[in-house]
Design an enzyme around this catalytic site. Structure first.
Site, PDB file in Angstrom:
ATOM      1  N   HIS A  97      26.483 -16.841  30.009  1.00 16.54           N
ATOM      2  CA  HIS A  97      25.958 -16.909  28.353  1.00 16.54           C
ATOM      3  C   HIS A  97      27.573 -16.524  28.442  1.00 16.54           C
ATOM      4  CE1 HIS A  97      24.048 -15.452  25.635  1.00 16.54           C
ATOM      5  NE2 HIS A  97      25.293 -15.666  24.559  1.00 16.54           N
ATOM      6  N   GLU A  98      28.562 -15.526  28.314  1.00 19.20           N
ATOM      7  CA  GLU A  98      29.804 -15.041  27.458  1.00 19.20           C
ATOM      8  C   GLU A  98      31.330 -17.001  28.562  1.00 19.20           C
ATOM      9  OE1 GLU A  98      30.059 -13.667  25.522  1.00 19.20           O
ATOM     10  OE2 GLU A  98      28.702 -12.718  25.815  1.00 19.20           O
ATOM     11  N   HIS A 154      32.472 -23.587  25.035  1.00 14.76           N
ATOM     12  CA  HIS A 154      32.069 -24.542  24.327  1.00 14.76           C
ATOM     13  C   HIS A 154      33.360 -24.352  23.036  1.00 14.76           C
ATOM     14  CE1 HIS A 154      29.216 -24.341  20.699  1.00 14.76           C
ATOM     15  NE2 HIS A 154      30.056 -26.054  20.875  1.00 14.76           N
TER      16      HIS A 154
END
Length: 600
Positions: free
Chosen positions: A391-392, A398
């Site tokens: 997730h991180e 991104h």
């Protein structure tokens, strides 16, 4: 037997710590940068009152603001991330406080810009844009300002609101210090009967214990500790909600929620549609809860039975090194460029891995435009921590792609799209595991975990979103938020979302007191919409391959160069319809059916 304890910061191996020296080599360099920002502040005076003089003046002002923004970002981020290493460290408490105060001054120093732009004759601005090639860079930024014209105040009022901003941050800051630095939990007995200090970091690990007594003790110990200070937590949250309502009224918005989501230019219908669509699928959520009760062979299913894996024969202990390998395997569909950057992040100390005394709980990705992204973890050797890493690192990449492809002005992406990259990573890692796992028990365990991601990210975050909407409505209608009223609203929502099969233990009513996101109002719904968009991207990437990857990487590189709804639409996902949420919850329904079959 000696009680297990949290390690101090100095006991954590250097290889497991992030390298913040990539932002500032030492505190002296930070002090110099702090002083540079103070100097740069004064340069805005030459632009004030002169923005309509010539295109060069307006461009010069934009460049000054961008430089100021870039530098304060570095000053504040470094100080805050140093503090997050150990919130008890007085030096970094002070540096963070100073940086926060300076950030307010930065905001105040540029407060004249927007009112002057809005007062500028429309023809004059169009003339500037027509005669200056450099002005084209600012087209999107100007559009974002001008569309909010009715919500922008006079120069004097904007300056006052900017200066009030520091006071508005007080409830969140007080909560953070009380929750992370001061709050201590008693010890409980683990599965081996050993006394272990309960922490926010190991709480979920205990909630996943296959011994109901351990789960019950952890659950009651945590919430009884919060209960002792319930009036303080209520007063703090009430102050935060009142602050949201004040700023919304000051800016002529009908409600705090509309003020918040307008930052992303998201229609209120998207928020309401999310809640309504999730309510449509609550019978499937209740079906999953019934399956959990049956699989655990419980006469009564309690709130502390919600997290335990329902395949008791399967246990997965996954070290951090193994978690990294699982991540690299699972994300192969995203292509070589993505994997190369991911490996760099895993190898070059972007990540602060383990929990230590005083460290900020949870996990996040942060950093500055000039540095690489960073990730804070509190890794436990669980499957959940694998997905936290995925997730991180989704957030981190991104940020990396947006920083690489966009000027600083547009590098920062809006929160509405922030959760797409993170949850897409989780989805791809999970799909890989489901595809490669042969053992039926492990497969059932993984499906259960995937269902938990849906429960935690779509159902739970939407429940949080509904809670936020309700408590802000109370204040907007002149009501008061007390510990009792907050607990009543929260308990009633749990009853709706979990259904009649779950015993609503009284402790769950105080859970609102420990949720940090409530101090950043109307944020959590974006987890649910982001998860839905990510599910759509994951299916396209796995089904189409390279064309879908190309669309996705272009989306990751978009930053804030367009509005989030438009960036997603260009990449093939339309969040203005209920379709992505409905499709994601149909995947949830299919997983419930699959697990029912496996456990039959």
């Amino acid at each position: 037997m000696e009680q297990q304890r949290l390690k101090s910061r100095t006991e954590i191996p250097e290889a497991s710590k992030w390298h913040l020296e990539d932002i500032f080599s030492d505190n002296d360099q930070w002090e110099k940068a702090f002083a540079d920002v103070e100097t740069l502040l004064g340069e805005g005076k030459k632009f004030e009152g002169h923005l309509t003089d010539a295109p060069e003046t307006l461009i010069g002002c934009f460049e000054w603001m961008d430089d100021l923004s870039l530098q304060i970002e570095e000053v504040y981020t470094y100080a805050r991330m140093r503090r997050d290493e150990d919130n008890r460290n007085a030096l970094y408490q002070a540096l963070t406080d100073r940086a926060g105060t300076l950030a307010v001054k930065v905001s105040s120093s540029a407060s004249f810009v927007v009112p002057e732009l809005l007062a500028m004759p429309e023809g004059r601005l169009k003339e500037f844009q027509a005669t200056s090639q450099k002005m084209k860079l600012y087209t999107q930024a100007l559009d974002d300002i001008l569309r909010k014209k009715e919500h922008i105040l006079s120069s004097v009022e904007e300056k006052l609101l900017a200066e009030v901003g520091e006071l508005a941050e007080a409830p969140g800051a007080i909560f953070s210090m009380a929750n992370n630095a001061d709050l201590k939990f008693p010890s409980i007995n683990d599965e081996a009967g050993q006394s272990v200090e309960l922490t926010k970091g190991n709480f979920i690990q205990f909630m996943e214990s296959h011994k109901q007594g351990v789960r019950k003790e952890a659950f009651e110990t945590l919430y009884h500790t919060y209960e002792k200070q319930k009036n303080t937590w209520a007063a703090t949250l009430n102050s935060s909600v009142k602050s949201d309502v004040f700023f919304a009224k000051a800016r002529n918005y009908p409600s705090a929620i509309e003020a918040s989501i307008d930052d992303d230019r998201v229609p209120l219908a998207v928020y309401d549609s999310l809640i309504n669509t999730v309510h449509e699928f609550l019978p499937q959520m209740h079906r999953y809860v019934q399956l959990r009760k049956k699989a655990l062979k419980l006469n009564e299913l309690h709130m502390y039975d919600i997290y335990v894996p329902i395949v008791p024969e399967t246990t997965m202990t996954i070290t951090y090194e193994e978690a990294k390998d699982m991540l690299l395997d699972g994300l192969k569909p995203l292509g070589q460029d993505y994997l190369r950057i991911l490996e760099e992040g895993l190898q070059k100390k972007w990540i602060d891995v383990y929990e230590n005394e005083g460290k900020t709980s949870g996990a996040y990705s942060w950093g500055t435009y000039s540095s690489h992204p960073y990730v804070l973890l509190n890794h436990q050797d669980t499957l959940d921590s694998v997905f936290t890493l995925a997730h991180e690192m989704g957030h981190a990449l991104h940020t990396f792609f947006s920083n690489r492809e966009q000027p600083h002005l547009y590098a920062g992406y809006k929160i509405f799209v922030a959760e797409v990259a993170s949850t897409l990573n989780e989805a791809l890692v999970m799909e890989h595991l489901l595809e490669t796992t042969k053992d039926p028990n492990t497969l059932a365990y993984l499906i259960n975990h995937y269902l938990e991601q849906f429960r935690g990210t779509i159902f739970r975050q939407t429940m949080f979103a509904e809670f936020e909407k309700k408590i802000h409505s109370v204040v907007e209608e002149g009501g008061a938020l007390t510990a009792d009223s907050l607990s009543e609203i929260y308990r009633d929502l749990n009853a709706v979302y979990y259904g009649s099969e779950v015993i609503l233990d009284p402790e769950i009513a105080i859970e609102w007191a420990r949720i940090p996101h409530f101090y950043n109002a109307f944020y959590v719904y974006k987890y649910a919409t982001g998860f839905s968009a990510a599910t759509a991207f994951a299916r396209a990437i796995l089904d189409e391959g390279e064309p879908a990857v190309a669309r996705y990487l272009k989306f990751l590189s978009g930053g804030s160069s367009d509005y989030p709804i438009e960036l997603l639409r260009k990449a093939g996902v339309d969040m203005e319809t209920p379709v992505p949420v409905r499709n994601a919850l149909q995947v949830f329904t299919g997983l419930v059916e699959r697990l029912e079959t496996l456990l039959a």
